[in-house]
Design an enzyme around this catalytic site. Structure first.
Site, short mmCIF file in Angstrom:
data_model
loop_
_atom_site.label_atom_id
_atom_site.label_comp_id
_atom_site.label_asym_id
_atom_site.label_seq_id
_atom_site.Cartn_x
_atom_site.Cartn_y
_atom_site.Cartn_z
N LYS A 69 0.84 -1.21 0.00
CA LYS A 69 0.00 0.00 0.00
C LYS A 69 0.87 1.26 0.00
CE LYS A 69 -2.12 -1.36 3.76
NZ LYS A 69 -1.47 -2.68 3.93
N THR A 70 1.83 1.32 0.92
CA THR A 70 2.71 2.50 0.98
C THR A 70 3.54 2.60 -0.30
OG1 THR A 70 2.83 2.31 3.37
CG2 THR A 70 4.54 3.63 2.32
N ASP A 114 -1.72 6.94 6.73
CA ASP A 114 -1.57 5.52 7.05
C ASP A 114 -2.47 5.19 8.23
OD1 ASP A 114 -0.50 3.14 6.41
OD2 ASP A 114 1.52 3.55 7.15
N THR A 163 -5.42 -1.33 7.22
CA THR A 163 -5.43 -2.79 7.31
C THR A 163 -6.82 -3.28 7.73
OG1 THR A 163 -4.53 -2.48 9.52
CG2 THR A 163 -2.98 -3.16 7.83
N ARG A 222 6.64 -8.29 1.93
CA ARG A 222 7.51 -7.88 3.04
C ARG A 222 8.16 -9.10 3.70
NH1 ARG A 222 4.66 -4.31 6.73
NH2 ARG A 222 5.40 -2.62 5.40
N1 LIG Z 1 3.65 -5.02 -5.82
C1 LIG Z 1 4.90 -5.02 -5.34
N2 LIG Z 1 5.94 -5.20 -6.19
C2 LIG Z 1 7.20 -5.24 -5.72
N3 LIG Z 1 7.53 -5.13 -4.41
C3 LIG Z 1 6.54 -4.96 -3.52
C4 LIG Z 1 5.18 -4.89 -3.95
N4 LIG Z 1 4.40 -4.72 -2.86
C5 LIG Z 1 5.23 -4.68 -1.79
N5 LIG Z 1 6.51 -4.82 -2.18
C6 LIG Z 1 7.68 -4.92 -1.29
O1 LIG Z 1 7.21 -5.14 0.03
C7 LIG Z 1 7.67 -4.12 0.92
C8 LIG Z 1 6.55 -3.74 1.85
O2 LIG Z 1 5.51 -3.08 1.16
P1 LIG Z 1 4.72 -1.81 1.76
O3 LIG Z 1 5.52 -1.16 2.84
O4 LIG Z 1 4.31 -0.97 0.62
O5 LIG Z 1 3.45 -2.53 2.42
P2 LIG Z 1 2.17 -1.88 3.15
O6 LIG Z 1 0.98 -2.51 2.50
O7 LIG Z 1 2.27 -0.41 3.13
O8 LIG Z 1 2.29 -2.45 4.65
P3 LIG Z 1 1.71 -1.80 6.03
O9 LIG Z 1 0.23 -2.12 6.06
O10 LIG Z 1 2.45 -2.56 7.10
O11 LIG Z 1 2.02 -0.34 6.03
C9 LIG Z 1 8.16 -2.98 0.01
O12 LIG Z 1 9.28 -2.35 0.54
C10 LIG Z 1 8.54 -3.69 -1.28
O13 LIG Z 1 9.88 -4.12 -1.24
MG LIG Z 2 2.53 0.94 4.74
#
Ligand SMILES: Nc1ncnc2c1ncn2[C@@H]1O[C@H](COP(=O)(O)OP(=O)(O)OP(=O)(O)O)[C@@H](O)[C@H]1O
Ligand SMILES: [Mg+2]
Length: 334
Positions: A69-70, A114, A163, A222
């Site tokens: 998401k981030t 967030d 989430t 992750r």
């Molecule tokens: N679609 C994608 N393609 C490539 N790498 C990805 C992808 N999604 C996530 N990642 C990898 O996973 C890591 C974690 O993703 P991210 O921090 O965006 O998750 P999030 O959904 O924001 O989690 P949270 O809910 O904990 O904030 C990123 O640093 C990246 O390396």
């Molecule tokens: Mg995030």
């Protein structure tokens, strides 16, 4: 020891990992693997808003931790050539804090909130007119002498990440012009992400090593990154240029991830349900008390994958173990 392991493999981000996580973030749309339906929508919205020279529509990104998401929010800012302001729902304590952020936004900026479901409701209400009419309504004074002051805002885009979309209030949810739910990644998509990230870390891994990591990553990039990090340690220590399947297996053992990709906490949840609650159904309160684990962590972090993989089902009286879970527990002997 138990606690350290649980934290190590949890999909939630731990503080020591921020830099590593950032280094491995996709740097353009083509590096962003999977979530095809979401990306098709997003790319269309980006193109349209650029052609109209208008701010991007407000977006809600929902789904379990670690699914991107981030990363997507950051890519959007880059793609739109816009400034990104990031705040976190629980971090906003006063209405004035949010008002200050909003009045500082420039035309076309992105505001990424967030954990938006944890924004206090009184503060959340400020967002309603801000995102609908780009206007801030501030009440000055109290009682009969209270009056409303209006401040115009620059057109901006709100990106809410959560989430737990179920915990969002209806008025806020309804004001997002698009809302996307992130799915767990399949093993081919994860393999591709791992492949790209091995290159970013200047590593080389056998195909079967990459495939094994992808199978055991709980559908979560992750976690794939986290396993990769440990595999890198093994490669460095053995002084070889190439990572192999045995390196991955040793990393899995250290991280205590089994052949289904479940970690210690997953197995503990299943075991407690079998041994203390006759396989369920059991309510979240009771489960959380027995596990001494936060209710929302169980619901947000652990359950979605266990439900998706068919280890658990939800019933009106709580969650229950499936035949698959009982077989699994018998096999791994926990
Ligand atoms: N679609 C994608 N393609 C490539 N790498 C990805 C992808 N999604 C996530 N990642 C990898 O996973 C890591 C974690 O993703 P991210 O921090 O965006 O998750 P999030 O959904 O924001 O989690 P949270 O809910 O904990 O904030 C990123 O640093 C990246 O390396
Ligand atoms: Mg995030």
């Amino acid at each position: 020891m138990q606690e350290i392991n649980t934290r190590e493999v949890s999909p939630q981000l731990n503080h020591f990992e921020k830099d590593y996580d950032q280094k491995l973030r996709p740097s353009n749309f083509s590096e962003y693997i999977g979530q095809k339906k979401i990306m098709a929508n997003i790319e269309l919205m980006v193109q349209s808003s650029k052609m109209r020279s208008a701010a991007l529509d407000h977006l809600l990104l929902a789904g379990p931790p670690g699914l991107g998401k981030t990363s997507l929010g950051l890519l959007l800012a880059k793609e739109m050539g816009a400034q990104m302001h990031m705040i976190s729902g629980p971090g906003v304590e006063k209405k004035g804090d949010l008002a200050a952020v909003l009045t500082n936004l420039q035309r076309g900026d992105l505001l990424f909130i967030d954990e938006i479901h944890r924004l206090p409701i009184a503060i959340e209400e400020i967002l309603y007119s801000a995102i609908e009419d780009f206007r801030l309504d501030i009440i000055i004074g109290q009682g009969a002498s209270a009056r409303t002051m209006q401040i115009d805002l620059e057109p901006f885009t709100l990106i809410g990440a959560t989430t737990r979309s179920g915990l969002l209030s209806n008025p806020l949810r309804d004001r997002f012009q698009a809302s996307f739910h992130f799915d767990f990644y399949n093993s081919e998509e994860l393999a591709l992400i791992i492949q790209n990230n091995t290159q970013k870390l200047s590593l080389s891994l056998d195909q079967e090593a990459i495939f094994e990591i992808s199978k055991r990553s709980r559908g979560t990039p992750r976690i794939a990154n986290r396993i990769l990090r440990r595999v890198r340690d093994f490669i460095v220590v053995k002084g070889s240029a190439q990572g192999t399947l045995p390196d991955v297996m040793k990393a899995m053992q250290l991280l205590d991830i089994d052949h289904c990709g479940l970690d210690q906490m997953d197995r503990k949840i299943l075991t407690v349900m079998r041994d203390y609650y006759s396989n369920g159904p059991v309510g979240i309160e009771a489960l959380s008390a027995t596990l001494a684990e936060d209710k929302s962590t169980i619901e947000e972090v652990y359950e979605p994958y266990l439900l998706k993989e068919g280890f658990l089902i939800r019933t009106p009286r709580g969650r229950a173990l499936t035949e698959k879970a009982l077989q699994f527990l018998a096999e791994v002997k926990v």
